[in-house]
Structures are given as structure tokens and as C-alpha cells.
Motif scaffolding. Structure first.
Motif, PDB file in Angstrom:
ATOM      1  N   PHE A  49       0.849  -1.190   0.000  1.00 41.45           N
ATOM      2  CA  PHE A  49       0.000   0.000   0.000  1.00 41.45           C
ATOM      3  C   PHE A  49       0.881   1.236   0.000  1.00 41.45           C
ATOM      4  CE2 PHE A  49      -3.461   2.710   0.515  1.00 41.45           C
ATOM      5  CZ  PHE A  49      -3.246   3.573   1.583  1.00 41.45           C
ATOM      6  N   ASN A  50       0.674   2.121  -0.957  1.00 45.08           N
ATOM      7  CA  ASN A  50       1.406   3.378  -1.031  1.00 45.08           C
ATOM      8  C   ASN A  50       0.541   4.453  -0.379  1.00 45.08           C
ATOM      9  OD1 ASN A  50       2.401   5.924  -1.858  1.00 45.08           O
ATOM     10  ND2 ASN A  50       3.447   4.969  -3.586  1.00 45.08           N
ATOM     11  N   LYS A  51       0.924   4.832   0.822  1.00 47.20           N
ATOM     12  CA  LYS A  51       0.165   5.804   1.603  1.00 47.20           C
ATOM     13  C   LYS A  51       0.077   7.159   0.909  1.00 47.20           C
ATOM     14  CE  LYS A  51       0.283   6.482   6.591  1.00 47.20           C
ATOM     15  NZ  LYS A  51       1.169   6.447   7.718  1.00 47.20           N
ATOM     16  N   THR A  52       1.080   7.505   0.142  1.00 47.47           N
ATOM     17  CA  THR A  52       1.139   8.808  -0.513  1.00 47.47           C
ATOM     18  C   THR A  52       0.092   8.961  -1.606  1.00 47.47           C
ATOM     19  OG1 THR A  52       3.517   8.846  -0.093  1.00 47.47           O
ATOM     20  CG2 THR A  52       2.672  10.443  -1.671  1.00 47.47           C
ATOM     21  N   ASN A  53      -0.027   7.964  -2.491  1.00 43.36           N
ATOM     22  CA  ASN A  53      -0.957   8.110  -3.619  1.00 43.36           C
ATOM     23  C   ASN A  53      -2.151   7.149  -3.586  1.00 43.36           C
ATOM     24  OD1 ASN A  53       0.069   5.650  -4.491  1.00 43.36           O
ATOM     25  ND2 ASN A  53       1.393   6.551  -6.048  1.00 43.36           N
ATOM     26  N   GLY A  54      -2.198   6.236  -2.612  1.00 37.81           N
ATOM     27  CA  GLY A  54      -3.332   5.326  -2.466  1.00 37.81           C
ATOM     28  C   GLY A  54      -3.281   4.082  -3.327  1.00 37.81           C
ATOM     29  N   ASN A  55      -2.236   3.911  -4.139  1.00 33.94           N
ATOM     30  CA  ASN A  55      -2.119   2.702  -4.959  1.00 33.94           C
ATOM     31  C   ASN A  55      -1.896   1.486  -4.065  1.00 33.94           C
ATOM     32  OD1 ASN A  55      -2.432   4.093  -7.357  1.00 33.94           O
ATOM     33  ND2 ASN A  55      -0.239   4.333  -7.673  1.00 33.94           N
ATOM     34  N   PHE A  56      -2.492   0.361  -4.451  1.00 39.58           N
ATOM     35  CA  PHE A  56      -2.310  -0.861  -3.672  1.00 39.58           C
ATOM     36  C   PHE A  56      -2.205  -2.069  -4.581  1.00 39.58           C
ATOM     37  CE2 PHE A  56      -6.905  -0.572  -4.172  1.00 39.58           C
ATOM     38  CZ  PHE A  56      -7.249  -1.870  -4.510  1.00 39.58           C
ATOM     39  N   GLU A  57      -1.599  -3.106  -4.042  1.00 38.38           N
ATOM     40  CA  GLU A  57      -1.535  -4.425  -4.663  1.00 38.38           C
ATOM     41  C   GLU A  57      -1.853  -5.422  -3.565  1.00 38.38           C
ATOM     42  OE1 GLU A  57       2.061  -5.457  -6.740  1.00 38.38           O
ATOM     43  OE2 GLU A  57       2.394  -3.359  -7.285  1.00 38.38           O
ATOM     44  N   VAL A  58      -2.738  -6.352  -3.853  1.00 35.68           N
ATOM     45  CA  VAL A  58      -3.067  -7.423  -2.923  1.00 35.68           C
ATOM     46  C   VAL A  58      -2.797  -8.737  -3.635  1.00 35.68           C
ATOM     47  CG1 VAL A  58      -4.907  -8.551  -1.607  1.00 35.68           C
ATOM     48  CG2 VAL A  58      -4.849  -6.054  -1.755  1.00 35.68           C
ATOM     49  N   ASN A  59      -2.046  -9.597  -2.980  1.00 32.01           N
ATOM     50  CA  ASN A  59      -1.759 -10.917  -3.527  1.00 32.01           C
ATOM     51  C   ASN A  59      -2.440 -11.967  -2.660  1.00 32.01           C
ATOM     52  OD1 ASN A  59       0.137 -10.304  -5.746  1.00 32.01           O
ATOM     53  ND2 ASN A  59       1.270  -9.367  -4.068  1.00 32.01           N
ATOM     54  N   LEU A  60      -3.233 -12.817  -3.305  1.00 32.57           N
ATOM     55  CA  LEU A  60      -3.910 -13.900  -2.609  1.00 32.57           C
ATOM     56  C   LEU A  60      -3.074 -15.164  -2.743  1.00 32.57           C
ATOM     57  CD1 LEU A  60      -7.526 -13.289  -3.987  1.00 32.57           C
ATOM     58  CD2 LEU A  60      -6.447 -12.280  -1.962  1.00 32.57           C
ATOM     59  N   TYR A  61      -3.324 -16.122  -1.876  1.00 32.40           N
ATOM     60  CA  TYR A  61      -2.618 -17.395  -1.990  1.00 32.40           C
ATOM     61  C   TYR A  61      -2.952 -18.090  -3.305  1.00 32.40           C
ATOM     62  CZ  TYR A  61      -1.073 -17.041   2.809  1.00 32.40           C
ATOM     63  OH  TYR A  61      -0.469 -16.623   3.963  1.00 32.40           O
ATOM     64  N   ARG A  62      -4.188 -17.890  -3.780  1.00 33.19           N
ATOM     65  CA  ARG A  62      -4.623 -18.456  -5.049  1.00 33.19           C
ATOM     66  C   ARG A  62      -5.847 -17.674  -5.508  1.00 33.19           C
ATOM     67  NH1 ARG A  62      -9.235 -21.446  -3.989  1.00 33.19           N
ATOM     68  NH2 ARG A  62      -9.485 -22.111  -1.843  1.00 33.19           N
ATOM     69  N   GLU A  63      -6.231 -17.848  -6.770  1.00 33.63           N
ATOM     70  CA  GLU A  63      -7.464 -17.246  -7.246  1.00 33.63           C
ATOM     71  C   GLU A  63      -8.603 -17.713  -6.346  1.00 33.63           C
ATOM     72  OE1 GLU A  63     -10.097 -17.912 -11.099  1.00 33.63           O
ATOM     73  OE2 GLU A  63      -8.261 -16.793 -11.540  1.00 33.63           O
ATOM     74  N   CYS A  64      -9.602 -16.857  -6.167  1.00 31.45           N
ATOM     75  CA  CYS A  64     -10.626 -17.128  -5.169  1.00 31.45           C
ATOM     76  C   CYS A  64     -12.001 -16.709  -5.679  1.00 31.45           C
ATOM     77  CB  CYS A  64     -10.266 -16.339  -3.917  1.00 31.45           C
ATOM     78  SG  CYS A  64     -11.422 -16.483  -2.562  1.00 31.45           S
ATOM     79  N   LYS A  65     -13.013 -17.516  -5.357  1.00 34.58           N
ATOM     80  CA  LYS A  65     -14.400 -17.149  -5.641  1.00 34.58           C
ATOM     81  C   LYS A  65     -15.169 -17.205  -4.330  1.00 34.58           C
ATOM     82  CE  LYS A  65     -14.122 -18.895 -10.291  1.00 34.58           C
ATOM     83  NZ  LYS A  65     -14.330 -20.041 -11.145  1.00 34.58           N
ATOM     84  N   ILE A  66     -16.033 -16.209  -4.121  1.00 32.17           N
ATOM     85  CA  ILE A  66     -16.863 -16.175  -2.928  1.00 32.17           C
ATOM     86  C   ILE A  66     -18.292 -15.803  -3.325  1.00 32.17           C
ATOM     87  CG2 ILE A  66     -14.948 -15.517  -1.399  1.00 32.17           C
ATOM     88  CD1 ILE A  66     -16.143 -12.674  -1.322  1.00 32.17           C
TER      89      ILE A  66
END
Length: 140
Positions: A49-66
Motif C-alpha cells: 500500500f502506497n500511503k502517498t498516492n493510495g495505490n495498492f496491490e493485494v496478492n492472494l494465496y490463489r485465485e478465489c471465488k466467494i
């Protein structure tokens, strides 16, 4: 020489600490920006998470459906976007199932207890009571 070894070990110690705190922190960022926890699944591996500009990347353990709010939502293993108070835009890696296809969600907003997902380049949107997204779901 031993001072150099200690200095090299410091980043590793910081990474280990961050990995332990990862699940709590990503949900705190959501809460700070007025989003319910349940917009992300429970299988988060890492995030940036880049606090300055709000950009984020989230990595999951695997593709997920909910199943959430009466819809099947698919999360790719790598999710990116930009978050500010009440708005996630430039979202990549999240889609909602309609008939036989998953439509990419481009923007998510929260205003006055309504969560709105904007799909297909802004041509279609749907709003839900934000309380339908308070529970963090496990992958199917």
C-alpha cells in the motif's frame, strides 16, 4: 564487519514482522477508507500500500471465488487499484458473475451505507447495503 551483517539482517526482520501483521493491516486500510472488511476474501498472502498516492496491490494465496450479497465474485491472485476515502478505482483483478461470464469491476464506492460496484468501463453499476459486506468470506 559484524556491523555490516547486523545491518543486512534488519530488512529481513522487518519483512518477517510485516508478513505476520499483513492480514490485520489490509483490513485496517479498508476501514480507514470507509470500506467494509468483506470486500476482500480471507486468503490474503501479501499486500503493498502506497500511503502517498493510495495505490495498492493485494496478492492472494490463489485465485478465489466467494458468494457475497447474492453474487459470485471472483478474485484473481493479483489485485491492484487505488483507494481513497469511499472510492476504489482503477481496480484490476475482481469480477462479478452475470449469467455465464465474469464482468470486471472497475470502481467501488461507499456513500451513505450503500456500496456501489461499477462494471464494464462504467456502463453498468449496482448498489448494495454495505452491511452485506461486513463478513470476511472464505474461498469456495
Amino acid at each position: 564487519m559484524s556491523m555490516l551483517r547486523q545491518f543486512r539482517a534488519l530488512p529481513l526482520a522487518v519483512l518477517v514482522f510485516c508478513a505476520v501483521m499483513i492480514s490485520a493491516d489490509v483490513y485496517e486500510i479498508l476501514e480507514y477508507n470507509n470500506f467494509p472488511f468483506g470486500i476482500l476474501p480471507s486468503n490474503i498472502d501479501t499486500y503493498i500500500f502506497n500511503k502517498t498516492n493510495g495505490n495498492f496491490e493485494v496478492n492472494l494465496y490463489r485465485e478465489c471465488k466467494i458468494h457475497q450479497a447474492g453474487h459470485k465474485i471472483r478474485y484473481r491472485q493479483h489485485i491492484t487499484g487505488n483507494i481513497t476515502f469511499g472510492v476504489i478505482d482503477n481496480l484490476q483483478g475482481v469480477g462479478v458473475k452475470f449469467l455465464f461470464l465474469y464482468a470486471p469491476i472497475n470502481t467501488v464506492t461507499v456513500r451513505k451505507n450503500l456500496l456501489t460496484a461499477v462494471m464494464i468501463g462504467g456502463t453498468w453499476s449496482s448498489s448494495y447495503d454495505v452491511n452485506k459486506f461486513v463478513e470476511i468470506k472464505d474461498c469456495l
